[in-house]
Motif scaffolding. Structure first.
Motif, PDB file in Angstrom:
ATOM      1  N   VAL A  65       0.843  -1.201   0.000  1.00 32.14           N
ATOM      2  CA  VAL A  65       0.000   0.000   0.000  1.00 32.14           C
ATOM      3  C   VAL A  65       0.881   1.256   0.000  1.00 32.14           C
ATOM      4  O   VAL A  65       0.601   2.230  -0.709  1.00 32.14           O
ATOM      5  CB  VAL A  65      -0.972  -0.008   1.206  1.00 32.14           C
ATOM      6  N   ALA A  66       1.960   1.194   0.795  1.00 35.36           N
ATOM      7  CA  ALA A  66       2.872   2.351   0.826  1.00 35.36           C
ATOM      8  C   ALA A  66       3.484   2.576  -0.556  1.00 35.36           C
ATOM      9  O   ALA A  66       3.608   3.721  -1.018  1.00 35.36           O
ATOM     10  CB  ALA A  66       3.972   2.106   1.859  1.00 35.36           C
ATOM     11  N   GLY A  67       3.852   1.487  -1.216  1.00 34.08           N
ATOM     12  CA  GLY A  67       4.450   1.596  -2.546  1.00 34.08           C
ATOM     13  C   GLY A  67       3.465   2.142  -3.562  1.00 34.08           C
ATOM     14  O   GLY A  67       3.809   2.999  -4.390  1.00 34.08           O
ATOM     15  N   LEU A  68       2.236   1.648  -3.496  1.00 29.30           N
ATOM     16  CA  LEU A  68       1.214   2.127  -4.437  1.00 29.30           C
ATOM     17  C   LEU A  68       0.928   3.618  -4.193  1.00 29.30           C
ATOM     18  O   LEU A  68       0.763   4.397  -5.145  1.00 29.30           O
ATOM     19  CB  LEU A  68      -0.066   1.307  -4.295  1.00 29.30           C
ATOM     20  N   ALA A  69       0.852   3.997  -2.905  1.00 25.82           N
ATOM     21  CA  ALA A  69       0.570   5.406  -2.590  1.00 25.82           C
ATOM     22  C   ALA A  69       1.698   6.297  -3.099  1.00 25.82           C
ATOM     23  O   ALA A  69       1.451   7.338  -3.738  1.00 25.82           O
ATOM     24  CB  ALA A  69       0.400   5.570  -1.087  1.00 25.82           C
ATOM     25  N   MET A  70       2.925   5.869  -2.827  1.00 21.70           N
ATOM     26  CA  MET A  70       4.068   6.671  -3.291  1.00 21.70           C
ATOM     27  C   MET A  70       4.072   6.748  -4.816  1.00 21.70           C
ATOM     28  O   MET A  70       4.261   7.815  -5.402  1.00 21.70           O
ATOM     29  CB  MET A  70       5.369   6.015  -2.795  1.00 21.70           C
ATOM     30  N   GLY A  71       3.830   5.604  -5.439  1.00 21.98           N
ATOM     31  CA  GLY A  71       3.811   5.543  -6.901  1.00 21.98           C
ATOM     32  C   GLY A  71       2.743   6.459  -7.481  1.00 21.98           C
ATOM     33  O   GLY A  71       2.994   7.187  -8.447  1.00 21.98           O
ATOM     34  N   LEU A  72       1.566   6.459  -6.874  1.00 16.69           N
ATOM     35  CA  LEU A  72       0.485   7.270  -7.430  1.00 16.69           C
ATOM     36  C   LEU A  72       0.732   8.763  -7.218  1.00 16.69           C
ATOM     37  O   LEU A  72       0.348   9.587  -8.065  1.00 16.69           O
ATOM     38  CB  LEU A  72      -0.855   6.829  -6.838  1.00 16.69           C
ATOM     39  N   MET A  73       1.382   9.103  -6.107  1.00 14.52           N
ATOM     40  CA  MET A  73       1.729  10.524  -5.929  1.00 14.52           C
ATOM     41  C   MET A  73       2.764  10.949  -6.979  1.00 14.52           C
ATOM     42  O   MET A  73       2.681  12.044  -7.538  1.00 14.52           O
ATOM     43  CB  MET A  73       2.275  10.763  -4.513  1.00 14.52           C
ATOM     44  N   ILE A  74       3.712  10.076  -7.232  1.00 15.92           N
ATOM     45  CA  ILE A  74       4.708  10.392  -8.271  1.00 15.92           C
ATOM     46  C   ILE A  74       4.016  10.474  -9.639  1.00 15.92           C
ATOM     47  O   ILE A  74       4.327  11.336 -10.455  1.00 15.92           O
ATOM     48  CB  ILE A  74       5.829   9.331  -8.286  1.00 15.92           C
ATOM     49  N   PHE A  75       3.047   9.580  -9.845  1.00 15.69           N
ATOM     50  CA  PHE A  75       2.314   9.626 -11.128  1.00 15.69           C
ATOM     51  C   PHE A  75       1.629  10.981 -11.314  1.00 15.69           C
ATOM     52  O   PHE A  75       1.685  11.575 -12.396  1.00 15.69           O
ATOM     53  CB  PHE A  75       1.279   8.497 -11.189  1.00 15.69           C
ATOM     54  N   GLY A 102       3.375  24.280  -5.440  1.00 11.85           N
ATOM     55  CA  GLY A 102       2.172  23.605  -4.943  1.00 11.85           C
ATOM     56  C   GLY A 102       2.322  23.235  -3.483  1.00 11.85           C
ATOM     57  O   GLY A 102       1.397  23.450  -2.676  1.00 11.85           O
ATOM     58  N   ALA A 103       3.486  22.726  -3.116  1.00  6.71           N
ATOM     59  CA  ALA A 103       3.719  22.313  -1.729  1.00  6.71           C
ATOM     60  C   ALA A 103       3.668  23.519  -0.795  1.00  6.71           C
ATOM     61  O   ALA A 103       3.015  23.476   0.262  1.00  6.71           O
ATOM     62  CB  ALA A 103       5.071  21.615  -1.635  1.00  6.71           C
ATOM     63  N   PHE A 104       4.333  24.615  -1.189  1.00  5.91           N
ATOM     64  CA  PHE A 104       4.366  25.802  -0.317  1.00  5.91           C
ATOM     65  C   PHE A 104       2.986  26.443  -0.198  1.00  5.91           C
ATOM     66  O   PHE A 104       2.573  26.840   0.895  1.00  5.91           O
ATOM     67  CB  PHE A 104       5.385  26.821  -0.850  1.00  5.91           C
ATOM     68  N   GLY A 272       2.566  18.143  -5.541  1.00  9.43           N
ATOM     69  CA  GLY A 272       3.392  18.799  -4.528  1.00  9.43           C
ATOM     70  C   GLY A 272       2.657  18.908  -3.206  1.00  9.43           C
ATOM     71  O   GLY A 272       3.237  18.680  -2.131  1.00  9.43           O
ATOM     72  N   ALA A 273       1.367  19.253  -3.271  1.00  7.47           N
ATOM     73  CA  ALA A 273       0.569  19.357  -2.041  1.00  7.47           C
ATOM     74  C   ALA A 273       0.468  17.993  -1.357  1.00  7.47           C
ATOM     75  O   ALA A 273       0.614  17.876  -0.130  1.00  7.47           O
ATOM     76  CB  ALA A 273      -0.820  19.894  -2.381  1.00  7.47           C
ATOM     77  N   LEU A 274       0.199  16.943  -2.157  1.00  7.38           N
ATOM     78  CA  LEU A 274       0.099  15.592  -1.582  1.00  7.38           C
ATOM     79  C   LEU A 274       1.437  15.161  -0.982  1.00  7.38           C
ATOM     80  O   LEU A 274       1.487  14.570   0.105  1.00  7.38           O
ATOM     81  CB  LEU A 274      -0.319  14.588  -2.668  1.00  7.38           C
ATOM     82  N   LEU A 277       2.181  16.842   2.357  1.00  9.25           N
ATOM     83  CA  LEU A 277       1.453  16.216   3.466  1.00  9.25           C
ATOM     84  C   LEU A 277       2.040  14.841   3.798  1.00  9.25           C
ATOM     85  O   LEU A 277       2.018  14.407   4.948  1.00  9.25           O
ATOM     86  CB  LEU A 277      -0.025  16.075   3.105  1.00  9.25           C
ATOM     87  N   TYR A 278       2.556  14.185   2.786  1.00  5.83           N
ATOM     88  CA  TYR A 278       3.153  12.855   2.961  1.00  5.83           C
ATOM     89  C   TYR A 278       4.452  12.980   3.761  1.00  5.83           C
ATOM     90  O   TYR A 278       4.685  12.236   4.720  1.00  5.83           O
ATOM     91  CB  TYR A 278       3.414  12.265   1.582  1.00  5.83           C
ATOM     92  N   GLN A 279       5.289  13.961   3.372  1.00  6.41           N
ATOM     93  CA  GLN A 279       6.581  14.158   4.036  1.00  6.41           C
ATOM     94  C   GLN A 279       6.435  14.920   5.349  1.00  6.41           C
ATOM     95  O   GLN A 279       7.293  14.858   6.214  1.00  6.41           O
ATOM     96  CB  GLN A 279       7.526  14.966   3.119  1.00  6.41           C
ATOM     97  N   GLU A 280       5.394  15.694   5.448  1.00  8.94           N
ATOM     98  CA  GLU A 280       5.112  16.567   6.598  1.00  8.94           C
ATOM     99  C   GLU A 280       6.187  17.645   6.810  1.00  8.94           C
ATOM    100  O   GLU A 280       6.285  18.209   7.879  1.00  8.94           O
ATOM    101  CB  GLU A 280       4.888  15.753   7.868  1.00  8.94           C
TER     102      GLU A 280
END
Lengths: 356, 241
Positions: A65-75, A102-104, A272-274, A277-280
């Motif tokens: 699940v972690a891999g899929l989540a990371m992959g989809l954010m990169i996608f 986006g992140a900022f 970037g926003a996702l 939040l992922y990296q915090e």
């Protein structure tokens, strides 16, 4: 002679059945295309192969699940870049700037909505996150529009200059972010609704990763529908192959270029926003740091291919997580190794885009 | 002779440092089929691309229906009713046959009657309707390229070497298709190396050499003059079938 007045056929769906034959014609049956699903099968194959290596099914599910989540954010972050490259033949090393903006922007909006972010109410949490993401997309999209007009447009068709000028754009953007938001990293705390994990038996699945998977899948499905079922999607796909011929059919491809650039930048802002939040944590280099993974993903997928980008991102996310668990010392180079293996098998990427 | 639908006057084209067209003079009469002949490198393809605005004329004028289109963008040239079939065919390989035609029908969904006529002429397109166009054979790709150009009524078709590499049966089919178009309201300007094909279809002929138009005549007169063919093309139509 072709008739001057003709009847209109029903609207043709891109995947529709062949229309009726000319009267009296009895030809052989229509031929159906076979989809190339082998690259897609790599994802479940990789997951199954990792199961005995990881050992514990619970750990395997968590890692997957972690891999899929990371992959989809990169996608989400990479999809715009692959389309931009495919359609406009632009090597945009400045894509990371849109991710960082986006992140900022998302972080600023969420911090400004502190009480709602800290509330125990799911709806107040979402009411804080949703406008933050929207603002990130809008501002990244606007930045993308300006970036295309000012920086990219003068160097269309000149790859070396594109690399230099977009890389320069990224550096300038990073410094401007430091001017606006300060040089220190911003710490971001996820709202309570997105903290913690769903516990199912022995398996713990982080709530935020489920959200990331859901958002990534929605973006993928919407992109697939837009590209496959709409005329603008047809134009984009045709333009990726041969923009000159699209012009010769009477379409002003330049407008499509700009539209795709803006949408790609907005998606980078969403990613970037996702990612924030992922990296915090958010730093000015957040975009540049993830660009290596993004380039690996779009090369693995086949430059210009959204489907390839999707599969490539999932593979990269899964490999990073599995290798990080099994052999942390080689985790750093695992994605490079994955890229090398894929390119040995398919030198043009998983789903190469036909080129003129 | 009918009034010229398209005319080029003193057209010069540079591609980078290279000066390719040196004052091309060309008239394409309304309603007929003009063959543009010449040796390799004579500038035939550059002429078609310059008309379409894919390469910009550096001097001279291109006029269509009396209107100066020299500086028009390619999309705007196409919107005047000019369709272009390049030598490479330039079909969209990742799009299905259907999607190629849907995209080419700019004003809306392709008309049923028009599709019927295209399928009657090129049945393979119906059979491979949902197949990615990249999987078609060379001849089928050429059929698709031509079908894409005629999926809507056009005023002028620019076709670059339509018979290149095609089997004789498919060439015969192309001849019928172009005759049908010619008999209709469509004017054609065709670049061709297959002289048998050129002679069977052409009404008028313009010969190019070294970036210039060097001869203009009716096809009948040109076909009858073997010495002229030998001088301008380096061969005669009778010996080159």
């Amino acid at each position: 002679m072709m008739p001057a007045t003709e009847t209109t056929s029903p609207p043709l769906r891109p995947s529709g059945a062949p229309p009726h034959a000319a009267r009296g014609e009895e030809g052989p049956p229509p031929v159906r295309a076979r989809r190339d699903i082998v690259p897609l099968l790599l994802v479940p194959a990789l997951m199954l192969a990792a199961l005995p290596l990881v050992g514990s099914p619970a750990s395997w599910v968590t890692l997957s699940v972690a891999g899929l989540a990371m992959g989809l954010m990169i996608f989400v972050m990479a999809s715009g870049l692959t389309l931009t490259f495919g359609l406009m033949d632009v090597l945009n090393f400045g894509h990371g700037a849109f991710i960082a903006v986006g992140a900022f922007v998302a972080a600023s909006v969420m911090l400004a909505m502190g009480p709602w972010m800290g509330s125990d109410s799911l709806w107040l949490n979402l009411a804080a996150v949703a406008p933050a993401i929207l603002a990130a997309m809008v501002l990244s999209g606007l930045l993308g529009w300006g970036f295309e007009r000012v920086i990219v447009k003068p160097v269309y068709g000149q790859h070396l200059k594109q690399i230099l000028v977009t890389m320069g754009g990224l550096i300038v953007a990073e410094q401007l972010l430091k001017v606006v938001w300060g040089p220190d990293q911003i710490t971001l705390t996820r709202p309570p609704a997105l903290r913690g994990a769903f516990i199912i038996g022995d398996v713990a699945i982080e709530k935020y990763r489920v959200l990331a998977v859901a958002v990534g899948l929605v973006v993928f499905v919407v992109m697939q529908l837009a590209l496959g079922r709409t005329r603008i999607g047809l134009l984009v796909r045709a333009g990726v192959e041969n923009s000159e011929m699209v012009e010769a059919l009477g379409y002003r491809i330049g407008r499509v270029f700009v539209g795709v650039f803006v949408v790609g930048s907005a998606l980078a802002g969403l990613g970037g926003a996702l990612w924030a939040l992922y990296q915090e944590t958010v730093t000015a280099a957040i975009g540049a740091q993830v660009m290596v993974l993004i380039f690996i993903v779009i090369i693995i997928g086949g430059l210009g291919s959204v489907g390839g980008c999707f599969v490539g991102a999932l593979l990269v996310g899964l490999v990073a997580n599995y290798i990080g668990f099994l052999a942390p010392k080689v985790a750093l180079g695992s994605n490079i190794l994955l890229m090398a293996l894929v390119l040995l098998w398919r030198p043009q990427g998983l789903y190469p885009v036909a080129r003129r | 002779m009918a009034e010229a639908l398209l005319s080029l006057r003193g057209v010069e084209t540079h591609i980078g440092r290279y000066h390719i067209l040196h004052g091309v003079e060309l008239d394409v009469p309304q309603g007929g089929l003009t063959m543009l002949l010449g040796r390799n490198g004579a500038g035939k393809t550059t002429t078609l691309r310059t008309i379409m605005g894919l390469w910009r004329a550096s001097a001279g004028a291109v006029r269509f229906e009396g209107r100066d289109i020299t500086r028009l963008a390619t999309a705007d040239v196409a919107r005047l009713g000019i369709a272009y079939v390049p030598e490479s065919m330039a079909i969209f390989a990742d799009l299905t046959v259907q999607e190629n035609l849907v995209l080419a029908a700019r004003s809306g969904p392709p008309r049923a009657e028009r599709l019927d006529r295209i399928f009657a002429r090129f049945p393979a397109l119906r059979r491979f309707w949902t197949l990615p166009a990249g999987l078609l054979s060379g001849g089928q790709k050429q059929m698709l390229a031509v079908a894409r150009a005629i999926i809507e009524p056009r005023r002028l078709l620019l076709i670059d070497e339509p018979t290149k590499g095609l089997a004789p049966a498919i060439i015969a089919n192309m001849i019928d298709a172009f005759r049908e178009l010619k008999d209709g309201d469509t004017t054609l300007l065709v670049v061709e190396q297959n002289f048998a094909f050129a002679r069977r279809l052409g009404d008028t002929v313009t010969v190019m050499d070294d970036g210039r138009t060097v001869h203009h005549d009716t096809m009948d007169a040109f076909a009858a003059d073997q010495a002229l063919q030998q001088r301008l093309l380096g061969l005669s139509m009778d010996t080159h079938q």
